[in-house]
Design a protein around this motif. Structure first.
Motif, PDB file in Angstrom:
ATOM      1  N   GLY A  86       0.791  -1.229   0.000  1.00 32.20           N
ATOM      2  CA  GLY A  86       0.000   0.000   0.000  1.00 32.20           C
ATOM      3  C   GLY A  86       0.823   1.278   0.000  1.00 32.20           C
ATOM      4  O   GLY A  86       0.673   2.123  -0.906  1.00 32.20           O
ATOM      5  N   PRO A  87       1.711   1.467   0.978  1.00 32.53           N
ATOM      6  CA  PRO A  87       2.494   2.706   1.011  1.00 32.53           C
ATOM      7  C   PRO A  87       3.384   2.878  -0.216  1.00 32.53           C
ATOM      8  O   PRO A  87       3.567   3.987  -0.716  1.00 32.53           O
ATOM      9  N   LEU A  88       3.937   1.756  -0.697  1.00 39.11           N
ATOM     10  CA  LEU A  88       4.838   1.822  -1.846  1.00 39.11           C
ATOM     11  C   LEU A  88       4.066   2.231  -3.098  1.00 39.11           C
ATOM     12  O   LEU A  88       4.513   3.079  -3.878  1.00 39.11           O
ATOM     13  N   TYR A  89       2.894   1.639  -3.308  1.00 38.37           N
ATOM     14  CA  TYR A  89       2.076   1.969  -4.472  1.00 38.37           C
ATOM     15  C   TYR A  89       1.631   3.436  -4.406  1.00 38.37           C
ATOM     16  O   TYR A  89       1.660   4.151  -5.410  1.00 38.37           O
ATOM     17  N   TRP A  90       1.250   3.866  -3.233  1.00 41.70           N
ATOM     18  CA  TRP A  90       0.805   5.246  -3.057  1.00 41.70           C
ATOM     19  C   TRP A  90       1.921   6.225  -3.449  1.00 41.70           C
ATOM     20  O   TRP A  90       1.712   7.167  -4.209  1.00 41.70           O
ATOM     21  N   ARG A  91       3.122   5.963  -2.967  1.00 39.10           N
ATOM     22  CA  ARG A  91       4.213   6.905  -3.195  1.00 39.10           C
ATOM     23  C   ARG A  91       4.722   6.875  -4.641  1.00 39.10           C
ATOM     24  O   ARG A  91       4.974   7.917  -5.235  1.00 39.10           O
ATOM     25  N   LEU A  92       4.832   5.688  -5.227  1.00 38.46           N
ATOM     26  CA  LEU A  92       5.446   5.566  -6.547  1.00 38.46           C
ATOM     27  C   LEU A  92       4.465   5.746  -7.699  1.00 38.46           C
ATOM     28  O   LEU A  92       4.837   6.256  -8.755  1.00 38.46           O
ATOM     29  N   VAL A  93       3.208   5.316  -7.512  1.00 42.48           N
ATOM     30  CA  VAL A  93       2.251   5.336  -8.624  1.00 42.48           C
ATOM     31  C   VAL A  93       1.253   6.492  -8.506  1.00 42.48           C
ATOM     32  O   VAL A  93       0.903   7.118  -9.501  1.00 42.48           O
ATOM     33  N   VAL A  94       0.797   6.764  -7.291  1.00 48.76           N
ATOM     34  CA  VAL A  94      -0.203   7.815  -7.112  1.00 48.76           C
ATOM     35  C   VAL A  94       0.458   9.183  -6.956  1.00 48.76           C
ATOM     36  O   VAL A  94       0.212  10.111  -7.727  1.00 48.76           O
ATOM     37  N   VAL A  95       1.316   9.328  -5.947  1.00 51.53           N
ATOM     38  CA  VAL A  95       1.974  10.613  -5.691  1.00 51.53           C
ATOM     39  C   VAL A  95       3.136  10.834  -6.655  1.00 51.53           C
ATOM     40  O   VAL A  95       3.466  11.961  -7.009  1.00 51.53           O
ATOM     41  N   ARG A  96       3.781   9.734  -7.072  1.00 45.16           N
ATOM     42  CA  ARG A  96       4.895   9.778  -8.019  1.00 45.16           C
ATOM     43  C   ARG A  96       6.066  10.616  -7.498  1.00 45.16           C
ATOM     44  O   ARG A  96       6.517  11.575  -8.130  1.00 45.16           O
ATOM     45  N   THR A  97       6.570  10.238  -6.342  1.00 44.09           N
ATOM     46  CA  THR A  97       7.755  10.880  -5.789  1.00 44.09           C
ATOM     47  C   THR A  97       8.857   9.845  -5.624  1.00 44.09           C
ATOM     48  O   THR A  97       8.601   8.650  -5.484  1.00 44.09           O
ATOM     49  N   GLU A  98      10.079  10.293  -5.637  1.00 47.47           N
ATOM     50  CA  GLU A  98      11.211   9.405  -5.441  1.00 47.47           C
ATOM     51  C   GLU A  98      11.234   8.913  -3.992  1.00 47.47           C
ATOM     52  O   GLU A  98      10.771   9.601  -3.084  1.00 47.47           O
ATOM     53  N   LEU A  99      11.774   7.731  -3.812  1.00 44.53           N
ATOM     54  CA  LEU A  99      11.874   7.185  -2.463  1.00 44.53           C
ATOM     55  C   LEU A  99      13.082   7.791  -1.759  1.00 44.53           C
ATOM     56  O   LEU A  99      14.199   7.751  -2.286  1.00 44.53           O
ATOM     57  N   PRO A 100      12.890   8.343  -0.554  1.00 53.10           N
ATOM     58  CA  PRO A 100      14.031   8.880   0.192  1.00 53.10           C
ATOM     59  C   PRO A 100      15.019   7.770   0.549  1.00 53.10           C
ATOM     60  O   PRO A 100      14.657   6.594   0.596  1.00 53.10           O
ATOM     61  N   LYS A 101      16.251   8.137   0.806  1.00 53.10           N
ATOM     62  CA  LYS A 101      17.266   7.167   1.192  1.00 53.10           C
ATOM     63  C   LYS A 101      16.834   6.441   2.469  1.00 53.10           C
ATOM     64  O   LYS A 101      16.418   7.071   3.435  1.00 53.10           O
ATOM     65  N   GLY A 102      16.906   5.127   2.453  1.00 53.26           N
ATOM     66  CA  GLY A 102      16.538   4.335   3.626  1.00 53.26           C
ATOM     67  C   GLY A 102      15.048   4.081   3.772  1.00 53.26           C
ATOM     68  O   GLY A 102      14.628   3.457   4.746  1.00 53.26           O
ATOM     69  N   TYR A 103      14.250   4.543   2.789  1.00 52.50           N
ATOM     70  CA  TYR A 103      12.796   4.414   2.909  1.00 52.50           C
ATOM     71  C   TYR A 103      12.360   2.957   2.977  1.00 52.50           C
ATOM     72  O   TYR A 103      11.506   2.589   3.793  1.00 52.50           O
ATOM     73  N   LEU A 104      12.919   2.115   2.117  1.00 53.74           N
ATOM     74  CA  LEU A 104      12.509   0.708   2.102  1.00 53.74           C
ATOM     75  C   LEU A 104      12.886   0.001   3.407  1.00 53.74           C
ATOM     76  O   LEU A 104      12.141  -0.848   3.898  1.00 53.74           O
ATOM     77  N   ASP A 105      14.041   0.357   3.955  1.00 56.11           N
ATOM     78  CA  ASP A 105      14.435  -0.222   5.243  1.00 56.11           C
ATOM     79  C   ASP A 105      13.440   0.163   6.333  1.00 56.11           C
ATOM     80  O   ASP A 105      13.013  -0.682   7.137  1.00 56.11           O
ATOM     81  N   GLU A 106      13.088   1.446   6.369  1.00 60.49           N
ATOM     82  CA  GLU A 106      12.163   1.933   7.397  1.00 60.49           C
ATOM     83  C   GLU A 106      10.769   1.353   7.202  1.00 60.49           C
ATOM     84  O   GLU A 106      10.092   1.000   8.177  1.00 60.49           O
ATOM     85  N   LEU A 107      10.333   1.246   5.942  1.00 61.29           N
ATOM     86  CA  LEU A 107       9.013   0.693   5.678  1.00 61.29           C
ATOM     87  C   LEU A 107       8.967  -0.779   6.070  1.00 61.29           C
ATOM     88  O   LEU A 107       7.981  -1.241   6.670  1.00 61.29           O
ATOM     89  N   ALA A 108      10.006  -1.526   5.766  1.00 56.76           N
ATOM     90  CA  ALA A 108      10.059  -2.941   6.146  1.00 56.76           C
ATOM     91  C   ALA A 108       9.991  -3.080   7.667  1.00 56.76           C
ATOM     92  O   ALA A 108       9.274  -3.944   8.195  1.00 56.76           O
ATOM     93  N   ALA A 109      10.725  -2.226   8.385  1.00 57.61           N
ATOM     94  CA  ALA A 109      10.709  -2.275   9.849  1.00 57.61           C
ATOM     95  C   ALA A 109       9.318  -1.935  10.382  1.00 57.61           C
ATOM     96  O   ALA A 109       8.842  -2.550  11.349  1.00 57.61           O
ATOM     97  N   SER A 110       8.652  -0.963   9.768  1.00 51.54           N
ATOM     98  CA  SER A 110       7.308  -0.578  10.202  1.00 51.54           C
ATOM     99  C   SER A 110       6.304  -1.705   9.960  1.00 51.54           C
ATOM    100  O   SER A 110       5.426  -1.957  10.795  1.00 51.54           O
ATOM    101  N   VAL A 111       6.420  -2.377   8.801  1.00 48.11           N
ATOM    102  CA  VAL A 111       5.524  -3.493   8.495  1.00 48.11           C
ATOM    103  C   VAL A 111       5.710  -4.612   9.518  1.00 48.11           C
ATOM    104  O   VAL A 111       4.735  -5.162  10.050  1.00 48.11           O
ATOM    105  N   VAL A 112       6.955  -4.957   9.814  1.00 47.76           N
ATOM    106  CA  VAL A 112       7.235  -6.016  10.791  1.00 47.76           C
ATOM    107  C   VAL A 112       6.701  -5.630  12.158  1.00 47.76           C
ATOM    108  O   VAL A 112       6.084  -6.452  12.860  1.00 47.76           O
ATOM    109  N   ALA A 113       6.907  -4.356  12.534  1.00 48.04           N
ATOM    110  CA  ALA A 113       6.397  -3.898  13.826  1.00 48.04           C
ATOM    111  C   ALA A 113       4.889  -3.981  13.877  1.00 48.04           C
ATOM    112  O   ALA A 113       4.291  -4.395  14.901  1.00 48.04           O
TER     113      ALA A 113
END
Length: 203
Positions: free
Chosen positions: A170-197
């Motif tokens: 959900g968050p990845l699709y929103w940012r890349l396809v809907v909002v169309r912004t670049e991913l900040p450095k470390g975003y995938l790491d932080e998102l993975a940690a948030s999903v696990v949490a």
């Protein structure tokens, strides 16, 4: 006594073998045409021109642009995405995010996927094909990630794989396809940690 079989029968013109290189050129042209003009404005003429073939070559393979797109979506679904097997819930989630970020950032995919989702409202066939390609496959991957995490004791058995998939994609699709912004450095790491949490908090 041997009976003369006579001259070999000619293969009917309609049964001619279709050249694979032409088929692949048409498929590539469809993706380019979808990204350039969208499904509604896409035409067999435009596809043929982009592929460098005649319209007849397209119609020999597909009877309409809808069936052409259905074929491409189905082929994409058959390829599938790799199922992460890193040995940890965080590693599996992070690996899936990496793969999906590359898919969604592809210039063609970023144009084609939203357009086809809009068109799927008008076509049950297209909606079913997209569901199989974009949803069913990812649900299977999410189910495997959850199953492995439960087996390792990282998650309780009551976790809903669909909810896990929502949290991951959900968050990845929103940012890349809907909002169309670049991913900040470390975003995938932080998102993975948030999903696990979020998943582990449901114990």
């Amino acid at each position: 006594m041997t009976t003369d079989p006579g001259p070999p029968r000619r293969v009917p013109a309609g049964a001619a073998v279709l050249r694979e290189d032409v088929t692949e050129a048409i498929r590539a042209a469809v993706f380019e045409e979808l990204a350039a003009v969208g499904f509604a404005r896409m035409s067999i003429e435009g596809i043929a021109r982009r592929a460098g073939v005649g319209k007849t070559a397209v119609y020999r393979r597909w009877r309409s642009k809808l069936h052409l797109v259905l074929d491409l979506v189905s082929a994409f679904a058959a390829q599938g995405l790799p199922v992460p097997a890193t040995g940890s819930l965080y590693g599996d989630v992070r690996a899936l995010l990496e793969v999906m970020s590359h898919v969604l950032r592809h210039p063609v995919a970023s144009q084609v996927i939203p357009d086809l989702l809009v068109e799927s409202v008008r076509s049950t066939e297209l909606a079913d094909a997209i569901r199989e390609a974009l949803v069913d496959g990812q649900q299977g991957i999410a189910g495997k990630i959850v199953h492995d995490a439960v087996a390792r004791g990282e998650l309780p058995g009551a976790i809903d794989p669909d909810r896990a998939l929502d949290l991951v994609i959900g968050p990845l699709y929103w940012r890349l396809v809907v909002v169309r912004t670049e991913l900040p450095k470390g975003y995938l790491d932080e998102l993975a940690a948030s999903v696990v949490a979020g998943l582990t908090a449901q114990r």
